[in-house]
Scaffold this motif. Structure first.
Motif, PDB file in Angstrom:
ATOM      1  N   VAL A  12      94.989 109.843  29.188  1.00  0.00           N
ATOM      2  CA  VAL A  12      95.492 111.047  29.849  1.00  0.00           C
ATOM      3  C   VAL A  12      96.435 111.906  29.020  1.00  0.00           C
ATOM      4  CG1 VAL A  12      95.235 110.005  32.130  1.00  0.00           C
ATOM      5  CG2 VAL A  12      97.452 109.913  30.988  1.00  0.00           C
ATOM      6  N   VAL A  13      96.929 111.391  27.913  1.00  0.00           N
ATOM      7  CA  VAL A  13      97.967 112.109  27.176  1.00  0.00           C
ATOM      8  C   VAL A  13      97.510 113.490  26.715  1.00  0.00           C
ATOM      9  CG1 VAL A  13      97.465 111.149  24.882  1.00  0.00           C
ATOM     10  CG2 VAL A  13      99.801 111.850  25.470  1.00  0.00           C
ATOM     11  N   ASN A  14      96.251 113.660  26.444  1.00  0.00           N
ATOM     12  CA  ASN A  14      95.762 114.963  25.978  1.00  0.00           C
ATOM     13  C   ASN A  14      94.599 115.474  26.830  1.00  0.00           C
ATOM     14  OD1 ASN A  14      96.274 117.056  24.137  1.00  0.00           O
ATOM     15  ND2 ASN A  14      94.486 116.479  22.930  1.00  0.00           N
ATOM     16  N   THR A  15      94.574 115.066  28.096  1.00  0.00           N
ATOM     17  CA  THR A  15      93.544 115.531  29.022  1.00  0.00           C
ATOM     18  C   THR A  15      94.219 116.010  30.292  1.00  0.00           C
ATOM     19  OG1 THR A  15      92.032 113.868  28.189  1.00  0.00           O
ATOM     20  CG2 THR A  15      91.445 114.895  30.268  1.00  0.00           C
ATOM     21  N   GLN A  56     107.231 116.815  26.846  1.00  0.00           N
ATOM     22  CA  GLN A  56     106.724 117.646  27.942  1.00  0.00           C
ATOM     23  C   GLN A  56     105.748 116.856  28.802  1.00  0.00           C
ATOM     24  OE1 GLN A  56     105.059 120.967  25.803  1.00  0.00           O
ATOM     25  NE2 GLN A  56     106.958 122.159  25.898  1.00  0.00           N
ATOM     26  N   PHE A  57     104.871 116.090  28.156  1.00  0.00           N
ATOM     27  CA  PHE A  57     103.915 115.263  28.889  1.00  0.00           C
ATOM     28  C   PHE A  57     104.649 114.222  29.734  1.00  0.00           C
ATOM     29  CE2 PHE A  57     101.676 111.141  28.828  1.00  0.00           C
ATOM     30  CZ  PHE A  57     100.667 111.440  29.722  1.00  0.00           C
ATOM     31  N   MET A  58     105.613 113.547  29.136  1.00  0.00           N
ATOM     32  CA  MET A  58     106.348 112.505  29.851  1.00  0.00           C
ATOM     33  C   MET A  58     107.151 113.095  31.014  1.00  0.00           C
ATOM     34  SD  MET A  58     107.469 110.340  26.494  1.00  0.00           S
ATOM     35  CE  MET A  58     108.287 109.004  27.319  1.00  0.00           C
ATOM     36  N   ASN A  59     107.733 114.260  30.808  1.00  0.00           N
ATOM     37  CA  ASN A  59     108.455 114.932  31.899  1.00  0.00           C
ATOM     38  C   ASN A  59     107.504 115.307  33.030  1.00  0.00           C
ATOM     39  OD1 ASN A  59     110.898 114.728  30.553  1.00  0.00           O
ATOM     40  ND2 ASN A  59     110.730 116.760  29.626  1.00  0.00           N
ATOM     41  N   GLU A  83      98.098 120.206  39.907  1.00  0.00           N
ATOM     42  CA  GLU A  83      99.219 120.547  39.021  1.00  0.00           C
ATOM     43  C   GLU A  83      98.938 120.297  37.553  1.00  0.00           C
ATOM     44  OE1 GLU A  83     103.390 120.028  39.739  1.00  0.00           O
ATOM     45  OE2 GLU A  83     102.920 119.457  41.808  1.00  0.00           O
ATOM     46  N   THR A  84      98.092 119.341  37.252  1.00  0.00           N
ATOM     47  CA  THR A  84      97.787 119.070  35.846  1.00  0.00           C
ATOM     48  C   THR A  84      96.747 120.034  35.304  1.00  0.00           C
ATOM     49  OG1 THR A  84      96.112 117.438  36.457  1.00  0.00           O
ATOM     50  CG2 THR A  84      98.349 116.608  35.983  1.00  0.00           C
ATOM     51  N   GLY A  85      96.068 120.768  36.185  1.00  0.00           N
ATOM     52  CA  GLY A  85      95.043 121.706  35.735  1.00  0.00           C
ATOM     53  C   GLY A  85      93.747 121.024  35.349  1.00  0.00           C
ATOM     54  N   LEU A  86      93.568 119.794  35.801  1.00  0.00           N
ATOM     55  CA  LEU A  86      92.390 119.016  35.422  1.00  0.00           C
ATOM     56  C   LEU A  86      91.091 119.658  35.897  1.00  0.00           C
ATOM     57  CD1 LEU A  86      91.715 116.451  33.905  1.00  0.00           C
ATOM     58  CD2 LEU A  86      91.922 115.184  36.031  1.00  0.00           C
ATOM     59  N   ARG A  87      91.085 120.136  37.128  1.00  0.00           N
ATOM     60  CA  ARG A  87      89.875 120.770  37.666  1.00  0.00           C
ATOM     61  C   ARG A  87      89.493 121.997  36.832  1.00  0.00           C
ATOM     62  NH1 ARG A  87      87.732 120.205  42.651  1.00  0.00           N
ATOM     63  NH2 ARG A  87      89.599 119.152  43.348  1.00  0.00           N
ATOM     64  N   ASP A  88      90.456 122.866  36.547  1.00  0.00           N
ATOM     65  CA  ASP A  88      90.175 124.065  35.743  1.00  0.00           C
ATOM     66  C   ASP A  88      89.738 123.700  34.333  1.00  0.00           C
ATOM     67  OD1 ASP A  88      90.862 125.649  37.896  1.00  0.00           O
ATOM     68  OD2 ASP A  88      92.952 125.845  37.255  1.00  0.00           O
ATOM     69  N   TRP A  89      90.355 122.665  33.779  1.00  0.00           N
ATOM     70  CA  TRP A  89      90.002 122.231  32.430  1.00  0.00           C
ATOM     71  C   TRP A  89      88.540 121.774  32.383  1.00  0.00           C
ATOM     72  CZ3 TRP A  89      89.153 117.283  30.092  1.00  0.00           C
ATOM     73  CH2 TRP A  89      89.159 117.304  28.699  1.00  0.00           C
TER      74      TRP A  89
END
Length: 168
Positions: A12-15, A56-59, A83-89
């Motif tokens: 998940v760190v870069n997704t 930023q990722f950890m926060n 909030e993570t923008g996963l769907r849009d990504w």
């Protein structure tokens, strides 16, 4: 759910993309190997531009955990996806985007079903027990795998009756 799960961290760190690449991950892995830390702990020690992106990722992870801890499980899952923008990504990705979006929607439905079943069975509301749900979802996903997948399938002789396999 478990910040010290290195496999989950790498997944998940870069997704979606956050500018944390293989070079940064290689640096983290070196710290992990030298100091015997988890990737999460190693990320807290990295400095420079990579360290800022990891911070930023950890926060984000800490903020999401705090924000959704008291909500029903399905609302927490839906909120994190939004909030993570996963769907849009995924929508901007390859031709498998539609399937991935359906999988995200199914994850939200699975969280809702899991919570409802837990409430019906023993009155226990697993709204904050994300680990329990993840373990349950992983087991459910394993049971639904297609037989055409390149994998080893285990079954009893009784359940294999009437089925045809190219190799046994």
């Amino acid at each position: 759910a478990n910040r010290h799960d290195d496999t989950a961290f790498e997944r998940v760190v870069n997704t979606p993309t956050r500018g944390i690449g293989n070079t940064t991950l290689d640096s983290l892995r070196a710290v992990v190997q030298q100091q015997g830390l988890s990737l999460w702990q190693a990320a807290a020690q990295l400095d420079g531009a990579a360290g800022r992106k990891l911070a930023q990722f950890m926060n984000l992870i800490d903020a999401l955990a705090a924000r959704y801890a008291a909500l029903p499980l399905e609302d927490a899952v839906a909120g994190v996806i939004a909030e993570t923008g996963l769907r849009d990504w995924y929508l901007r990705q390859d031709d498998r985007a539609e399937t991935r979006i359906e999988n995200l929607d199914e994850l939200i439905n699975a969280a809702r079903t899991y919570r409802q079943q837990a409430l019906e069975l023993d009155g226990h509301d697993p709204q904050t027990d994300l680990r329990e749900f993840i373990a349950h979802a992983a087991l459910e996903a394993g049971e639904g795998q297609e037989m055409q997948q390149d994998s080893v399938q285990l079954m009893s002789l009784h359940s294999a009756k009437g089925l045809e396999f190219p190799l046994v």
